[in-house]
Scaffold this motif. Sequence first.
Motif, PDB file in Angstrom:
ATOM      1  N   TYR A 135      31.893  49.164  27.920  1.00 46.44           N
ATOM      2  CA  TYR A 135      32.244  47.901  27.612  1.00 46.44           C
ATOM      3  C   TYR A 135      33.767  47.482  27.659  1.00 46.44           C
ATOM      4  N   ALA A 136      34.388  48.492  26.976  1.00 42.47           N
ATOM      5  CA  ALA A 136      35.759  48.274  26.806  1.00 42.47           C
ATOM      6  C   ALA A 136      36.369  48.591  28.204  1.00 42.47           C
ATOM      7  N   ALA A 137      36.089  49.388  29.065  1.00 40.78           N
ATOM      8  CA  ALA A 137      36.650  49.768  30.243  1.00 40.78           C
ATOM      9  C   ALA A 137      36.560  48.719  31.370  1.00 40.78           C
ATOM     10  N   ILE A 138      35.210  48.193  31.249  1.00 37.10           N
ATOM     11  CA  ILE A 138      34.825  46.901  32.086  1.00 37.10           C
ATOM     12  C   ILE A 138      35.647  45.889  31.755  1.00 37.10           C
ATOM     13  N   ARG A 139      35.668  45.460  30.266  1.00 39.22           N
ATOM     14  CA  ARG A 139      36.472  44.386  29.911  1.00 39.22           C
ATOM     15  C   ARG A 139      37.901  44.455  30.113  1.00 39.22           C
ATOM     16  N   TYR A 140      38.705  45.725  29.963  1.00 44.12           N
ATOM     17  CA  TYR A 140      40.151  45.760  30.279  1.00 44.12           C
ATOM     18  C   TYR A 140      40.444  45.674  31.684  1.00 44.12           C
ATOM     19  N   LEU A 141      39.497  46.279  32.644  1.00 46.53           N
ATOM     20  CA  LEU A 141      39.762  46.219  33.956  1.00 46.53           C
ATOM     21  C   LEU A 141      39.647  44.856  34.561  1.00 46.53           C
ATOM     22  N   GLY A 142      38.334  44.184  33.918  1.00 49.64           N
ATOM     23  CA  GLY A 142      38.489  42.702  34.332  1.00 49.64           C
ATOM     24  C   GLY A 142      39.399  41.764  34.096  1.00 49.64           C
ATOM     25  N   GLU A 143      39.863  41.868  32.646  1.00 47.58           N
ATOM     26  CA  GLU A 143      40.853  41.165  32.068  1.00 47.58           C
ATOM     27  C   GLU A 143      42.262  41.244  33.034  1.00 47.58           C
ATOM     28  N   GLU A 144      42.743  42.572  33.281  1.00 51.25           N
ATOM     29  CA  GLU A 144      43.725  42.786  34.177  1.00 51.25           C
ATOM     30  C   GLU A 144      43.715  42.042  35.347  1.00 51.25           C
ATOM     31  N   HIS A 145      42.572  42.182  36.041  1.00 55.28           N
ATOM     32  CA  HIS A 145      42.234  41.694  37.193  1.00 55.28           C
ATOM     33  C   HIS A 145      42.267  40.039  37.238  1.00 55.28           C
ATOM     34  N   ILE A 146      41.877  39.462  36.146  1.00 60.33           N
ATOM     35  CA  ILE A 146      42.072  37.949  36.084  1.00 60.33           C
ATOM     36  C   ILE A 146      43.401  37.699  35.895  1.00 60.33           C
ATOM     37  N   LYS A 147      44.333  38.453  35.139  1.00 62.00           N
ATOM     38  CA  LYS A 147      45.744  38.080  35.161  1.00 62.00           C
ATOM     39  C   LYS A 147      46.351  38.337  36.215  1.00 62.00           C
ATOM     40  N   ASP A 148      45.937  39.388  37.208  1.00 60.65           N
ATOM     41  CA  ASP A 148      46.660  39.346  38.361  1.00 60.65           C
ATOM     42  C   ASP A 148      46.214  38.038  39.426  1.00 60.65           C
ATOM     43  N   CYS A 149      45.210  37.667  39.288  1.00 58.65           N
ATOM     44  CA  CYS A 149      44.650  36.652  40.044  1.00 58.65           C
ATOM     45  C   CYS A 149      45.407  35.413  39.726  1.00 58.65           C
ATOM     46  N   VAL A 150      45.510  35.094  38.317  1.00 52.10           N
ATOM     47  CA  VAL A 150      46.279  33.833  37.763  1.00 52.10           C
ATOM     48  C   VAL A 150      47.808  34.083  38.365  1.00 52.10           C
ATOM     49  N   ARG A 151      48.380  35.284  38.326  1.00 51.25           N
ATOM     50  CA  ARG A 151      50.059  35.378  38.807  1.00 51.25           C
ATOM     51  C   ARG A 151      49.853  35.361  40.272  1.00 51.25           C
ATOM     52  N   VAL A 152      48.640  35.597  41.345  1.00 49.51           N
ATOM     53  CA  VAL A 152      48.945  35.434  42.595  1.00 49.51           C
ATOM     54  C   VAL A 152      48.604  34.001  42.888  1.00 49.51           C
ATOM     55  N   ALA A 153      47.771  32.995  42.160  1.00 53.04           N
ATOM     56  CA  ALA A 153      47.607  31.862  42.267  1.00 53.04           C
ATOM     57  C   ALA A 153      48.647  30.881  41.912  1.00 53.04           C
ATOM     58  N   LEU A 154      49.590  31.433  40.975  1.00 47.78           N
ATOM     59  CA  LEU A 154      50.743  30.393  40.379  1.00 47.78           C
ATOM     60  C   LEU A 154      51.832  31.084  41.482  1.00 47.78           C
ATOM     61  N   LYS A 155      51.927  32.157  41.913  1.00 54.12           N
ATOM     62  CA  LYS A 155      53.128  32.528  42.748  1.00 54.12           C
ATOM     63  C   LYS A 155      53.065  31.993  44.347  1.00 54.12           C
ATOM     64  N   ALA A 156      51.777  31.742  44.735  1.00 58.10           N
ATOM     65  CA  ALA A 156      51.220  31.325  45.948  1.00 58.10           C
ATOM     66  C   ALA A 156      51.253  29.863  46.031  1.00 58.10           C
ATOM     67  N   ASP A 157      51.180  29.241  44.950  1.00 58.57           N
ATOM     68  CA  ASP A 157      51.048  27.894  44.629  1.00 58.57           C
ATOM     69  C   ASP A 157      49.628  27.377  45.405  1.00 58.57           C
ATOM     70  N   LEU A 158      48.424  28.331  45.083  1.00 59.84           N
ATOM     71  CA  LEU A 158      47.249  27.807  45.678  1.00 59.84           C
ATOM     72  C   LEU A 158      46.372  27.180  45.040  1.00 59.84           C
ATOM     73  N   MET A 159      45.627  26.065  45.906  1.00 62.27           N
ATOM     74  CA  MET A 159      44.936  25.144  45.314  1.00 62.27           C
ATOM     75  C   MET A 159      43.472  26.107  45.033  1.00 62.27           C
ATOM     76  N   LEU A 160      42.863  26.002  43.994  1.00 62.68           N
ATOM     77  CA  LEU A 160      41.911  26.575  43.528  1.00 62.68           C
ATOM     78  C   LEU A 160      40.495  25.880  44.102  1.00 62.68           C
ATOM     79  N   PRO A 161      39.600  26.563  44.341  1.00 59.91           N
ATOM     80  CA  PRO A 161      38.073  26.056  44.937  1.00 59.91           C
ATOM     81  C   PRO A 161      37.530  25.308  43.961  1.00 59.91           C
ATOM     82  N   ALA A 162      37.091  24.057  44.502  1.00 67.03           N
ATOM     83  CA  ALA A 162      36.242  23.098  43.596  1.00 67.03           C
ATOM     84  C   ALA A 162      35.062  23.904  43.030  1.00 67.03           C
ATOM     85  N   HIS A 163      34.888  23.276  41.871  1.00 68.40           N
ATOM     86  CA  HIS A 163      33.683  23.899  41.118  1.00 68.40           C
ATOM     87  C   HIS A 163      33.144  22.571  40.406  1.00 68.40           C
ATOM     88  N   GLY A 164      31.795  22.477  40.335  1.00 64.92           N
ATOM     89  CA  GLY A 164      30.913  21.288  39.649  1.00 64.92           C
ATOM     90  C   GLY A 164      30.212  21.517  38.564  1.00 64.92           C
TER      91      GLY A 164
END
Length: 164
Positions: A135-164
Amino acid sequence: MPTALQLAADHPILMDAVRRSRKILNRRAIAGAVAGAVPIPGLDWMVDAALLSRLMPAINAEFGLTPAQLDKLPAHKRVQADKAIATVGSVLIGKFVTRDLVMRMAQHMGKRITVKQASKYVPIAGQAVSAMMSYAAIRYLGEEHIKDCVRVALKADLMLPAHG
């Protein structure tokens, strides 16, 4: 170290992507914990790798960072995204995620994995330790990946996909 939500502050769409990603992450981490409790050495690691190889692309999709989504960007945005990915240093953003790639990413978790496998041989308590470590390993790796995605989206000024 800021959390993914703190990184996404003042960006409501980005914060929603973090929340959706965490929901996916929680479900997969629980599945990993269940597999970790099964007293068959090696099974949990195979399940963890399979879960992670599906989890990372699902998180990428929430942020518009799958290879297919990035290919649809205008050329100048694609260049910005590529630069942001390189700056963040993620090997899992904008690429096809394979088990081999997940295994390489998880190698820095190696000591935990060894302890987790050894704990399988201790009845009940060892299974609980193994489940918690999955549980801890998956949570840690997933959370770090989410942070990386946020950083990339902010740095690249990306428009995120629409969700409904």
